[in-house]
Design an enzyme around this catalytic site. Structure first.
Site, PDB file in Angstrom:
ATOM      1  N   ASP A 253       0.802  -1.213   0.016  1.00  0.00           N
ATOM      2  CA  ASP A 253      -0.179  -0.032  -0.095  1.00  0.00           C
ATOM      3  C   ASP A 253       0.801   1.189   0.001  1.00  0.00           C
ATOM      4  O   ASP A 253       0.490   2.161  -0.752  1.00  0.00           O
ATOM      5  CB  ASP A 253      -0.916   0.043   1.245  1.00  0.00           C
ATOM      6  CG  ASP A 253      -1.702  -1.315   1.084  1.00  0.00           C
ATOM      7  OD1 ASP A 253      -2.428  -1.687   0.310  1.00  0.00           O
ATOM      8  OD2 ASP A 253      -1.894  -1.716   2.440  1.00  0.00           O
ATOM      9  N   HIS A 281      -5.364  -2.946   6.257  1.00  0.00           N
ATOM     10  CA  HIS A 281      -5.014  -3.324   4.843  1.00  0.00           C
ATOM     11  C   HIS A 281      -6.536  -3.631   4.113  1.00  0.00           C
ATOM     12  O   HIS A 281      -6.777  -4.870   4.195  1.00  0.00           O
ATOM     13  CB  HIS A 281      -4.175  -4.616   5.047  1.00  0.00           C
ATOM     14  CG  HIS A 281      -3.819  -4.915   3.461  1.00  0.00           C
ATOM     15  ND1 HIS A 281      -3.128  -4.176   2.549  1.00  0.00           N
ATOM     16  CD2 HIS A 281      -4.077  -5.804   2.745  1.00  0.00           C
ATOM     17  CE1 HIS A 281      -2.964  -4.640   1.442  1.00  0.00           C
ATOM     18  NE2 HIS A 281      -3.526  -5.962   1.605  1.00  0.00           N
TER      19      HIS A 281
END
Length: 442
Positions: A253, A281
């Site tokens: 990410d 996440h």
């Protein structure tokens, strides 16, 4: 199987000798495949017994069934060799072999990761490594053999041992790093709550195994999703290992967020620093442009498009995986493997002055006011010793705080769903109903 003479060649002074292989079968007095170097250097290495005998002995003495499948662990091929090294051949330049376990070792992510590990790209060009590969079932064992064959054929001088097995209590023996990639993918019609429970049981078992047999200072990186809550389950089932040693992977990410800032600012990636992913996440993650820097300047001074930062930036990061699948027809296994490498390197190398990196870590004692007893992605720094400290010189404005609290609430809800797996109550109705799984990870 042919065995290469190069395997018996003495290591150079820049690498480490193959350590005495402490294979579980050997501890049970099973015959092992040995390639010994005699004391006399004029003698040739001699093959003492066959690989088939080793495998037969291991199979005959498999441990009790794990989840209904007999446990099995084998060293593999040339990696079953043991060297009888003279004491005066050892030098101070040799490093001790680092032992790394990888679950889901026959999967797509591992197919990219294992060769990076074996090549020295992760722990360094002078760091010998032992790989312990964990499969999920008896059927996966043959695939693990294929992976081990490829590692053999790659002739990595730093790769001194490969073990394959399906019993975590065998595979995790004395490991110093555990990369937990294997998890059940989310199938059609499967609720997110069901995935939490199914994968949670996997990570509860692996946490117990790590607690029982791994190094007391093992570093654990959880990749299998939902990785934040799976990391929490794992650490709760490993009370003898410091909770600080557990990480959930949010580095992909972070990398995606850096890419988007670089594209928007028309600079190269290396100009982006101080990038944080806050939270889970999932699609509640918070890519932080408030503290990010571009060529040393605050990102908001370089990118004046406030609407893009507030709206498009986060959505683009979150949807990157889905867009990739549409174009490529498969998930982001290669870039995930790269992000695992980045995450490890951030812990084994000192963080550049003034910078930091993101990792999902245990929140107890955090300075931000985030609820304790969950695993939450936050900014970290390391001295390069495998440990880290949380960064304190960050700004959290109202925009960030509102979104951080939303991700916090999601993780608290996930925690309640898995209370029965972390010793905090019986299984109950799960409140997690919103689909926040990232595209491509379902």
């Amino acid at each position: 199987m042919a065995f290469m003479a190069a395997a018996a060649t003495a290591p150079s002074s820049s690498s480490s000798p193959l350590q005495l292989h402490k294979h579980a079968a050997a501890r049970r007095s099973a015959p092992a495949l040995l390639l010994r170097r005699p004391r006399s250097r004029s003698h040739r290495n001699q093959l003492v017994c066959s690989l088939d005998a080793t495998k037969q002995a291991v199979q005959e003495e498999r441990p009790a069934a794990v989840n209904g499948v007999a446990g099995r662990t084998d060293c593999y091929g040339v990696f079953c060799t043991t060297y009888d090294l003279r004491a005066d051949e050892e030098t101070k330049a040799w490093k001790k072999v680092v032992s790394v376990a990888v679950s889901g070792a026959a999967g797509m992510i591992s197919n990219h990761l294992l060769f990076k590990l074996a090549s020295g790209q992760v722990f360094g060009p002078d760091q010998p490594i032992a790989l312990k590969l964990l499969g999920s079932s008896q059927r996966s064992f043959q695939k693990l053999e294929g992976v081990a064959m490829e590692l053999e054929d790659s002739l990595y001088p730093l790769l001194r041992e490969v073990s394959i097995g399906i019993d975590p209590y065998e595979v995790f023996q004395d490991v110093e790093w555990a990369l937990l990639i294997g998890a059940k993918p989310r199938g059609p019609g499967m609720e997110r709550a069901d995935l939490l429970n199914i994968n949670g049981q996997i990570f509860a078992q692996q946490g117990k195994a790590l607690n029982a047999v791994a190094s007391r200072n093992v570093k654990v990186l959880v990749v299998g999703n939902p990785c934040n809550t799976n990391a929490l389950i794992c650490l709760k089932n490993a009370p003898e290992i410091p909770s600080k040693n557990f990480h959930a992977l949010t580095r992909l990410d972070e990398n995606r967020a850096k890419c988007q800032l670089a594209l928007k600012a028309s600079v190269f990636y290396d100009k982006i620093s101080n990038m944080t992913i806050w939270g889970n996440h999932s699609t509640t993650q918070v890519p932080d442009f408030v503290n990010a820097r571009i060529d040393g300047k605050p990102a908001r001074q370089v990118i004046r498009d406030t609407k893009w930062l507030h709206e498009e930036f986060t959505k683009t990061v979150q949807k990157r995986g889905g867009e990739l699948i549409q174009k490529r027809g498969r998930s982001s296994a290669p870039s995930t493997a790269v992000s695992i490498v980045d995450a490890i390197q951030s812990l084994v190398n000192p963080t550049p002055e003034g910078d930091w990196f993101s990792s999902g870590v245990y929140t107890n004692g955090n300075p931000y006011g985030i609820e304790e007893d969950i695993v939450f992605s936050m900014p970290c720094r390391s001295k390069g010793d495998g440990d880290y400290e949380l960064v304190t010189d960050v700004t959290i404005d109202d925009f960030l705080w509102e979104r951080i609290k939303k991700s916090e609430a999601e993780l608290l809800a996930e925690k309640r769903c898995v209370g029965h797996l972390i010793g905090e109550g019986e299984e109950e109705l799960c409140e997690v109903t919103e689909d926040t799984m990232l595209p491509g990870e379902q």
